[in-house]
Design a protein around this motif. Sequence first.
Motif, PDB file in Angstrom:
ATOM      1  N   TYR A   1      10.671   1.928   7.034  1.00 22.33           N
ATOM      2  CA  TYR A   1      11.195   1.616   5.344  1.00 22.33           C
ATOM      3  C   TYR A   1      11.080   3.921   5.445  1.00 22.33           C
ATOM      4  N   ARG A   2      10.772   4.180   5.561  1.00 19.59           N
ATOM      5  CA  ARG A   2      10.980   5.647   5.365  1.00 19.59           C
ATOM      6  C   ARG A   2      11.673   5.949   5.794  1.00 19.59           C
ATOM      7  N   ALA A   3      12.766   5.886   6.898  1.00 16.83           N
ATOM      8  CA  ALA A   3      13.696   5.711   7.224  1.00 16.83           C
ATOM      9  C   ALA A   3      15.058   5.388   6.859  1.00 16.83           C
ATOM     10  N   ILE A   4      14.540   3.713   6.398  1.00 13.89           N
ATOM     11  CA  ILE A   4      15.752   2.817   5.220  1.00 13.89           C
ATOM     12  C   ILE A   4      16.000   4.056   4.025  1.00 13.89           C
ATOM     13  N   GLN A   5      14.952   4.757   2.950  1.00 12.15           N
ATOM     14  CA  GLN A   5      14.641   5.066   1.648  1.00 12.15           C
ATOM     15  C   GLN A   5      14.516   6.724   1.666  1.00 12.15           C
ATOM     16  N   GLN A   6      14.648   7.283   2.929  1.00 11.93           N
ATOM     17  CA  GLN A   6      15.935   8.553   3.086  1.00 11.93           C
ATOM     18  C   GLN A   6      17.393   8.458   3.298  1.00 11.93           C
TER      19      GLN A   6
ATOM     20  N   ARG B   1       0.832  -1.029  -0.732  1.00 12.60           N
ATOM     21  CA  ARG B   1       0.219   0.058   0.021  1.00 12.60           C
ATOM     22  C   ARG B   1       0.992   1.277  -0.054  1.00 12.60           C
ATOM     23  N   GLU B   2       2.029   0.947   0.534  1.00 12.30           N
ATOM     24  CA  GLU B   2       3.174   2.344   0.728  1.00 12.30           C
ATOM     25  C   GLU B   2       3.451   2.020  -0.842  1.00 12.30           C
ATOM     26  N   GLY B   3       3.480   1.888  -1.317  1.00 11.46           N
ATOM     27  CA  GLY B   3       4.250   1.525  -3.363  1.00 11.46           C
ATOM     28  C   GLY B   3       5.517   0.952  -3.145  1.00 11.46           C
ATOM     29  N   HIS B   4       5.486  -0.057  -2.428  1.00 15.58           N
ATOM     30  CA  HIS B   4       6.796  -0.755  -2.562  1.00 15.58           C
ATOM     31  C   HIS B   4       6.673  -2.044  -3.664  1.00 15.58           C
ATOM     32  N   GLU B   5       6.997  -2.945  -4.106  1.00 14.55           N
ATOM     33  CA  GLU B   5       7.138  -4.327  -4.500  1.00 14.55           C
ATOM     34  C   GLU B   5       7.120  -5.024  -3.587  1.00 14.55           C
TER      35      GLU B   5
END
Length: 392
Positions: free
Chosen positions: A383-388, A26-30
């Motif tokens: 996951y947002r922290a890792i992505q950042q 739902r957050e757009g990840h595959e």
Amino acid sequence: MKILMLLYKRFPPDIRVEKEGRVLQREGHEIFVIAKGGEKTMREYRGLKIIDVNPSVTDDIWFRVNFFRPFLFRRVREAIREHNIEIMHVHDLPLVKTGLKAAREFSIPIIADLHENYPAATVCFGNDSLLYRLNNLVLTFNRYRKYEMEMARNVDKIIVVVEEALTRFKNIINEDKISIISNTVDLSELNKFEIDSGVLERYKDYFNFTYIGGFGSERGLDTTIRALKNTNSRNIRLLLVGKKHNLAHKIEKLAVKLGVREQVEFTGEVPFNKVPSYIMASDVCLVPYNKSEHTQTTIPHKLFQYMAFKKPVLVSDVKPLKRIVDEIGCGLVFRSNNPIDMSTKMNKMVTMDSLEEMGLRGYEAVMNRYNWSKESGKLIELYRAIQQGLKS
């Protein structure tokens, strides 16, 4: 981002993996999941891309030598290359080393999602078979604990399921590296279950104490049978819902020996979608675990399931269970491995007028706090922290 989850078991089912996969989608990840299955096939399950890998006997041997699976490692490398994987998410300790080596080769971050306290589980899980005992001679508690600490130092992030799990990493791992994400109930899935009226009818004339799950020696079912012997009412029924194996047969023999076999029903394994029917047929639901390092540092999903269906609970005093039940007031707590204290609490609950109120407290706690909508926010933040971090 493209995420590879590593799960060396057949999938589905796995409630936690499904819930995490759905929220990340739902957050757009595959999401790709490597799981046990056929010979290197790809299939889809509820939007998750499952890569089935045939188990290797050679891997099993190597794992016992150095906690590494070379055959699986090759499949992981292939998946990373083929699908341009950006994050590795390993479910449970046994596969962390295999995932870590692949992640470091491709310079991608890795999360160790520790559903269980595996070193402690080596002490209390399993059965009396010769193969299991031989396996434990090789994969000892000390070896597993040393391996866990080594992996914890080297992975990028760690997920545990309950705050008590932090104790084994204290003064070893920076707590900022660890996220607590409990295996709570996904409220969006609750309304999808149809309650079987036949199950409700079958047990309607009894006062039902129900346990759902495995029959391992750490589950406290021997204590439960001994407690049943000391209850005051012959109208009490103990429903044990789960797959029977040799340890279940020991429990059955104990019930026969103590003269309470007619009050105990072993349902055998039931389909997952039938479990709510047995919960709804219950007056009180049980989590009677014995105290061990394992049970003191994990939390069973079943506790939140019981609460979600408005059932009062009777639990042993292992730390996470006692903390939650006392905090909410959704049931009673007995001293673990103490059948006299358990039977006292069972007798009390049979005559209590406040069971419905207890069940409602548990339900409200699930609606307001102990649910996947709340917990999944922590996973999203992680996951947002890792992505950042990858962008900076």
